[in-house]
Design a protein around this motif. Sequence first.
Motif, PDB file in Angstrom:
ATOM      1  N   ALA A  84      42.490 -12.647  56.528  1.00 53.86           N
ATOM      2  CA  ALA A  84      41.057 -12.657  57.257  1.00 53.86           C
ATOM      3  C   ALA A  84      39.918 -13.406  56.310  1.00 53.86           C
ATOM      4  CB  ALA A  84      40.852 -11.945  58.601  1.00 53.86           C
ATOM      5  N   VAL A  85      39.207 -14.712  56.864  1.00 49.91           N
ATOM      6  CA  VAL A  85      38.811 -14.975  55.871  1.00 49.91           C
ATOM      7  C   VAL A  85      37.105 -15.275  56.744  1.00 49.91           C
ATOM      8  CG1 VAL A  85      39.273 -17.288  56.217  1.00 49.91           C
ATOM      9  CG2 VAL A  85      37.151 -17.007  54.950  1.00 49.91           C
ATOM     10  N   HIS A  86      35.961 -14.758  56.641  1.00 49.24           N
ATOM     11  CA  HIS A  86      34.978 -15.097  57.344  1.00 49.24           C
ATOM     12  C   HIS A  86      33.834 -16.027  56.868  1.00 49.24           C
ATOM     13  CE1 HIS A  86      32.027 -14.744  60.527  1.00 49.24           C
ATOM     14  NE2 HIS A  86      30.850 -14.816  59.692  1.00 49.24           N
ATOM     15  N   VAL A  87      33.520 -17.122  57.142  1.00 49.91           N
ATOM     16  CA  VAL A  87      32.107 -18.146  56.544  1.00 49.91           C
ATOM     17  C   VAL A  87      30.671 -18.245  57.617  1.00 49.91           C
ATOM     18  CG1 VAL A  87      31.767 -20.350  55.059  1.00 49.91           C
ATOM     19  CG2 VAL A  87      34.208 -19.364  55.317  1.00 49.91           C
ATOM     20  N   HIS A  88      29.931 -17.417  56.206  1.00 52.97           N
ATOM     21  CA  HIS A  88      28.609 -17.244  56.653  1.00 52.97           C
ATOM     22  C   HIS A  88      28.177 -18.657  56.170  1.00 52.97           C
ATOM     23  CE1 HIS A  88      24.258 -15.769  56.966  1.00 52.97           C
ATOM     24  NE2 HIS A  88      24.822 -14.890  57.087  1.00 52.97           N
ATOM     25  N   HIS A  89      27.227 -19.083  57.219  1.00 52.79           N
ATOM     26  CA  HIS A  89      27.429 -19.913  56.579  1.00 52.79           C
ATOM     27  C   HIS A  89      25.235 -20.382  56.356  1.00 52.79           C
ATOM     28  CE1 HIS A  89      30.473 -21.551  58.803  1.00 52.79           C
ATOM     29  NE2 HIS A  89      30.662 -22.674  58.312  1.00 52.79           N
TER      30      HIS A  89
ATOM     31  N   VAL B  99      35.356 -12.290  52.585  1.00 56.08           N
ATOM     32  CA  VAL B  99      33.839 -12.304  52.538  1.00 56.08           C
ATOM     33  C   VAL B  99      33.802 -14.216  51.954  1.00 56.08           C
ATOM     34  CG1 VAL B  99      31.738 -11.754  53.963  1.00 56.08           C
ATOM     35  CG2 VAL B  99      33.053 -10.813  54.605  1.00 56.08           C
ATOM     36  N   HIS B 100      33.041 -14.741  52.899  1.00 57.66           N
ATOM     37  CA  HIS B 100      32.428 -16.108  51.609  1.00 57.66           C
ATOM     38  C   HIS B 100      30.876 -16.576  52.043  1.00 57.66           C
ATOM     39  CE1 HIS B 100      32.274 -19.250  49.216  1.00 57.66           C
ATOM     40  NE2 HIS B 100      31.410 -19.928  50.050  1.00 57.66           N
ATOM     41  N   HIS B 101      29.935 -16.381  51.223  1.00 54.07           N
ATOM     42  CA  HIS B 101      28.114 -16.876  51.402  1.00 54.07           C
ATOM     43  C   HIS B 101      28.347 -17.565  51.394  1.00 54.07           C
ATOM     44  CE1 HIS B 101      26.990 -12.857  53.434  1.00 54.07           C
ATOM     45  NE2 HIS B 101      27.967 -12.174  52.381  1.00 54.07           N
ATOM     46  N   ALA B 102      27.336 -18.824  52.077  1.00 56.34           N
ATOM     47  CA  ALA B 102      26.819 -20.292  51.562  1.00 56.34           C
ATOM     48  C   ALA B 102      26.242 -20.933  52.774  1.00 56.34           C
ATOM     49  CB  ALA B 102      28.758 -21.453  52.208  1.00 56.34           C
TER      50      ALA B 102
ATOM     51  N   GLU C  49      21.375 -25.929  51.645  1.00 57.49           N
ATOM     52  CA  GLU C  49      21.647 -26.384  50.511  1.00 57.49           C
ATOM     53  C   GLU C  49      22.345 -27.577  50.319  1.00 57.49           C
ATOM     54  OE1 GLU C  49      21.532 -23.376  47.769  1.00 57.49           O
ATOM     55  OE2 GLU C  49      20.159 -22.124  48.503  1.00 57.49           O
ATOM     56  N   ARG C  50      23.437 -27.681  51.042  1.00 56.23           N
ATOM     57  CA  ARG C  50      23.906 -28.665  50.769  1.00 56.23           C
ATOM     58  C   ARG C  50      23.835 -29.399  52.053  1.00 56.23           C
ATOM     59  NH1 ARG C  50      30.303 -29.062  51.194  1.00 56.23           N
ATOM     60  NH2 ARG C  50      30.878 -31.327  51.437  1.00 56.23           N
ATOM     61  N   VAL C  51      23.291 -29.685  52.856  1.00 54.35           N
ATOM     62  CA  VAL C  51      22.046 -30.533  53.392  1.00 54.35           C
ATOM     63  C   VAL C  51      21.336 -31.231  52.740  1.00 54.35           C
ATOM     64  CG1 VAL C  51      21.145 -31.488  55.574  1.00 54.35           C
ATOM     65  CG2 VAL C  51      22.876 -29.829  55.593  1.00 54.35           C
ATOM     66  N   ALA C  52      20.704 -30.768  51.984  1.00 49.41           N
ATOM     67  CA  ALA C  52      19.352 -30.913  51.000  1.00 49.41           C
ATOM     68  C   ALA C  52      19.878 -32.058  49.927  1.00 49.41           C
ATOM     69  CB  ALA C  52      18.675 -30.111  50.379  1.00 49.41           C
ATOM     70  N   ARG C  53      21.275 -31.216  49.058  1.00 55.51           N
ATOM     71  CA  ARG C  53      21.988 -32.227  48.498  1.00 55.51           C
ATOM     72  C   ARG C  53      22.382 -33.492  48.114  1.00 55.51           C
ATOM     73  NH1 ARG C  53      23.571 -26.464  47.124  1.00 55.51           N
ATOM     74  NH2 ARG C  53      25.509 -28.178  47.896  1.00 55.51           N
TER      75      ARG C  53
ATOM     76  N   ALA D 145      28.541 -28.023  56.751  1.00 56.97           N
ATOM     77  CA  ALA D 145      29.187 -27.211  56.913  1.00 56.97           C
ATOM     78  C   ALA D 145      30.778 -26.618  57.408  1.00 56.97           C
ATOM     79  CB  ALA D 145      29.083 -26.188  58.750  1.00 56.97           C
ATOM     80  N   ARG D 146      31.134 -28.341  58.001  1.00 55.80           N
ATOM     81  CA  ARG D 146      32.873 -28.096  57.761  1.00 55.80           C
ATOM     82  C   ARG D 146      33.465 -28.531  56.350  1.00 55.80           C
ATOM     83  NH1 ARG D 146      36.832 -31.723  57.130  1.00 55.80           N
ATOM     84  NH2 ARG D 146      38.757 -31.478  58.132  1.00 55.80           N
ATOM     85  N   GLY D 147      32.851 -28.783  55.674  1.00 52.69           N
ATOM     86  CA  GLY D 147      33.091 -29.110  54.051  1.00 52.69           C
ATOM     87  C   GLY D 147      32.611 -27.637  53.372  1.00 52.69           C
ATOM     88  N   LEU D 148      31.604 -26.796  53.051  1.00 54.62           N
ATOM     89  CA  LEU D 148      31.760 -25.868  52.257  1.00 54.62           C
ATOM     90  C   LEU D 148      32.790 -24.886  53.304  1.00 54.62           C
ATOM     91  CD1 LEU D 148      27.897 -24.908  53.033  1.00 54.62           C
ATOM     92  CD2 LEU D 148      29.427 -24.956  51.213  1.00 54.62           C
TER      93      LEU D 148
END
Length: 365
Positions: A53-58, A85-88, A92-96, A110-113
Motif C-alpha cells: 500500500a502507499v499513502h501520500v501525506h499532502h 509513505v510519501h510526504h509532499a 509549495e507546489r502551488v507556489a512554484r 495534489a493529484r500531480g504529487l
Amino acid sequence: MPGTTPTLNREHIRPGDRVCAAVSGGADSVALLLLLHAANALLRNALGVGLSAVHVHHGLRGEEADADLEFVRELCLRLEVPLHVHHASVPERVARSREAGEPETTEEAARGLRYECFAKLIAEGHADSVFTAHTLDDQAETVLMKLLRGAWTEGLSGIYPMVQVPNAGRPGKIVRPLLAVRRAELEEFLRAQGQLWRTDSSNADEAFTRNRVRHHLLPVLREYNPAIGQALANLAELARDDEARWQAELARILPQLLLPGKPVRGGGRAVSTAPGESNSVALEIERLRGFDPALRRRVVRAAARTLGARLSFNETSRLLALAGFGSDPTAAARPGSSLHLPGGLHAERSARELRLRRAEPPAAK
C-alpha cells in the motif's frame, strides 16, 4: 444489495504483478485495500501476486492529515500489508506553479504529487501497478465537470480503467478496478465488515468545484434521472471507445496530410529556422475539402497538437473558417488572411494551404 461484496475488476492483474493500493484512509480506498487483501491469497497462489500500500501525506489539513496517516499505518499493520509513505507539500507546489506562470489549483497540485509518487514507486521497482479507488460516482462527477467546461471526446472519456505510467523508466500502470462500483456500496461493505474509515473534512469544502458538483448539481440531476451516475459513466465508456477509434485513424492518415514549412519555387518545402519559432506545418485545403466535418475538425486539431497547441471548439471553428469551411461559405477568408490564437499559434491561409506555426515561449530569466 446490502451485505454483498463489491466486485473487484481483476482484468489488469497479471501473473507476478506487484500491486500497490493507494490508501488515503477514506471509505473508497479502505474498501479497495480490504478487497485486494481478501483476494490476495487466491491471487498469490494462482498468479504470484504481491500486495503493498502507499499513502501520500499532502502537507494539508495539519493534525487531521497526521491522524489519517496513523490510521492507515495501523490498518496496514493489522493486515500485514507493507506500507510506503510519501510526504509532499501541496502549498509549495502551488507556489512554484504560480512563479512559473502556470498556476495549479490545490486539487491539481495534489493529484500531480500523488501520480509523481506512484511513478517513483514503479521506477524504483516497488510496484508494477498502483491501484486507486476511483468509483462510478467519481467517474460521473468527472464527466459532468468536463462537460461543464466544454470538453471534447477525450475529456468526456473521464477516468480510464487503466493507464500506462509515463517516464517511470520501466513498464507500469495505474489501475482503477472499482469504476463500476457505487460509493454507497463500498460504505455498506465496510459497515458489514465492522471496518471504520476516515472522513476528509475538505470533501465538504465548497470552494472545490467537485464538491459543489457532488453535493448540489448531481442531486438535482437525480431528480430528472435517478440513474444519472450510471448514464454519465456509460457516456464515458462510449467516448473512450470513440476516441480510441479516432486516434487510430489519425495515426494512419496524419503522416500523409501534414506538410512541413512552406512550398518553394521549383518544388520542395522550406522549414523555418528563425529563433523563437518552432517548425510549421501545413494542410492542403483541397485534401480537407474531401473530408466530412468530423474528420476535418479532428485533423486540424491534431495538426495544431503536433506543434504543442490544444485548441478549443471556438478556436478550431475559427481555423476551419480561415480555410473556407465556416458556416457561411460566402465569408471564406482570402489567401493571405491570418489568425492569431492563444498559446502563440499563428495560422495563415494561402491559395492552396492552411499553414500553422507556433512561437516558442520566451526563455525563463
